[in-house]
Design a protein around this motif. Structure first.
Motif, short mmCIF file in Angstrom:
data_model
loop_
_atom_site.label_atom_id
_atom_site.label_comp_id
_atom_site.label_asym_id
_atom_site.label_seq_id
_atom_site.Cartn_x
_atom_site.Cartn_y
_atom_site.Cartn_z
N ALA A 131 15.15 -1.14 -29.18
CA ALA A 131 13.81 -1.01 -28.62
C ALA A 131 13.26 0.14 -29.24
CB ALA A 131 13.90 -1.18 -27.14
N HIS A 132 13.86 1.21 -29.30
CA HIS A 132 13.25 2.50 -29.88
C HIS A 132 12.73 2.26 -31.32
CE1 HIS A 132 14.08 5.18 -26.89
NE2 HIS A 132 15.15 5.59 -26.74
N LYS A 133 13.57 1.41 -32.03
CA LYS A 133 13.13 1.08 -33.23
C LYS A 133 11.95 0.25 -33.43
CE LYS A 133 15.70 2.66 -36.61
NZ LYS A 133 15.11 3.54 -37.75
N LEU A 134 11.66 -0.47 -32.47
CA LEU A 134 10.31 -1.34 -32.48
C LEU A 134 9.16 -0.55 -32.04
CD1 LEU A 134 11.66 -4.63 -30.79
CD2 LEU A 134 11.18 -4.22 -33.11
N ASP A 135 9.42 0.26 -31.03
CA ASP A 135 8.39 1.38 -30.50
C ASP A 135 8.16 2.22 -31.75
OD1 ASP A 135 7.11 3.43 -29.14
OD2 ASP A 135 8.45 3.91 -27.90
N ASN A 138 5.06 1.86 -35.09
CA ASN A 138 3.64 2.31 -35.35
C ASN A 138 3.44 3.99 -34.84
OD1 ASN A 138 4.25 2.21 -32.46
ND2 ASN A 138 2.16 1.15 -31.89
N GLY A 139 4.53 4.73 -35.49
CA GLY A 139 4.34 6.26 -35.53
C GLY A 139 5.58 6.62 -34.49
N ALA A 140 5.36 7.97 -33.83
CA ALA A 140 6.41 8.44 -32.94
C ALA A 140 6.59 7.60 -31.71
CB ALA A 140 6.24 9.66 -32.55
N ALA A 141 7.99 7.61 -31.40
CA ALA A 141 8.22 6.81 -30.22
C ALA A 141 7.48 7.30 -29.05
CB ALA A 141 9.92 6.87 -29.91
N HIS A 186 11.21 10.18 -20.68
CA HIS A 186 9.84 10.41 -21.45
C HIS A 186 9.36 8.92 -21.54
CE1 HIS A 186 7.71 10.29 -25.34
NE2 HIS A 186 7.46 11.31 -25.08
N GLU A 187 8.16 8.64 -21.57
CA GLU A 187 7.55 7.37 -21.64
C GLU A 187 8.34 6.47 -22.53
OE1 GLU A 187 5.31 9.80 -21.73
OE2 GLU A 187 3.29 9.12 -20.61
N SER A 188 9.00 6.82 -23.82
CA SER A 188 9.52 5.95 -24.76
C SER A 188 10.73 5.56 -24.01
CB SER A 188 9.83 6.85 -26.00
OG SER A 188 10.63 8.08 -25.71
N GLU A 189 11.49 6.70 -23.42
CA GLU A 189 12.87 6.00 -22.60
C GLU A 189 12.55 5.02 -21.45
OE1 GLU A 189 15.57 6.89 -23.96
OE2 GLU A 189 14.90 8.49 -25.33
#
Ligand SMILES: [Zn+2]
Length: 228
Positions: A131-135, A138-141, A186-189
């Protein structure tokens, strides 16, 4: 895909749909990606199929092109240490070791702990890292992967911000949060942890995070609840 191998690899992963489509995508994934065992881990076919099948679930309706930017999957026997370095405002360099179950390197491989991938009931490290990879496409996670035509970026951000802030707030007040507290980092997490929940426990995820569930269903182009 050999039936016996498939059952041995994914038999206990009951959130995985046992469909020809997932099996085919898993085979493609295995053909395209290079698995490397670290710390002398001898990777077996069962391990490779188990990781590949779980990695393919998020892109089941998107296609493998969404994982085109990298080829390596590195697997450690257990949690692994990485050295972190940070320079603070005063120019002082801080170094420390982090103990990780998984890591998605921007532009690089996905790194996984086999022990956590296979045995940690609290998390799904494979779905999490992919999922991080998909995030990161388009730039930083940042918790906002590239959205499809017809989806609204502003809507996504508003829905996830509200869910994230509510979650952090509940955590701070000592409430039982259901989701892994790590999601507050973090929002990415939060996006990665909620993606795990979306695939593994869709009913509860929709009950608690109805709007975010809907956004995830639009993004992943699948509704795990309809499979159940
Ligand atoms: Zn993470």
């Amino acid at each position: 895909m050999d039936d016996r191998l498939w059952s041995a690899a994914v038999g206990r992963l009951d959130f995985l749909p046992d469909t020809p489509k997932l099996r085919e995508l898993t085979l493609l994934f295995l053909a395209e990606k290079q698995f490397v065992g670290a710390h002398r881990l001898e990777l077996t076919d069962r391990m490779r199929v188990s990781i590949a099948a779980q990695a393919c679930l998020p892109v089941l309706e998107l296609g493998l092109d969404w994982y085109a930017g990298f080829s390596g999957v590195v697997v450690y026997p257990g949690d692994f240490r990485v050295r972190r370095t940070e320079v603070d405002e005063d120019g002082v360099v801080h170094e420390w070791d982090d103990e990780l179950a998984g890591e998605a390197m921007p532009g690089g491989p996905v790194v996984l702990s086999w022990d956590a991938s296979a045995h940690d009931p609290q998390m799904n490290v494979v779905i999490h890292e992919f999922a991080h990879k998909l995030d990161m496409l388009n730039g930083a996670a940042d918790g906002v992967p590239p959205l499809h035509v017809g989806m609204e970026r502003a809507r996504w951000i508003a829905v996830f911000r509200e869910a994230y802030e509510g979650f952090c707030d509940a955590l701070e007040r000592g409430k039982d949060t259901w989701l892994d507290p790590y999601a507050a980092e973090h929002e990415s997490e939060f996006f990665a942890v909620l993606s795990e929940a979306f695939f593994r426990e869709p009913a509860e995820t929709r009950r608690r995070y109805a709007d975010a569930y809907q956004q995830l269903a639009l993004f992943y182009r699948q509704d795990p609840l309809k499979r159940e």
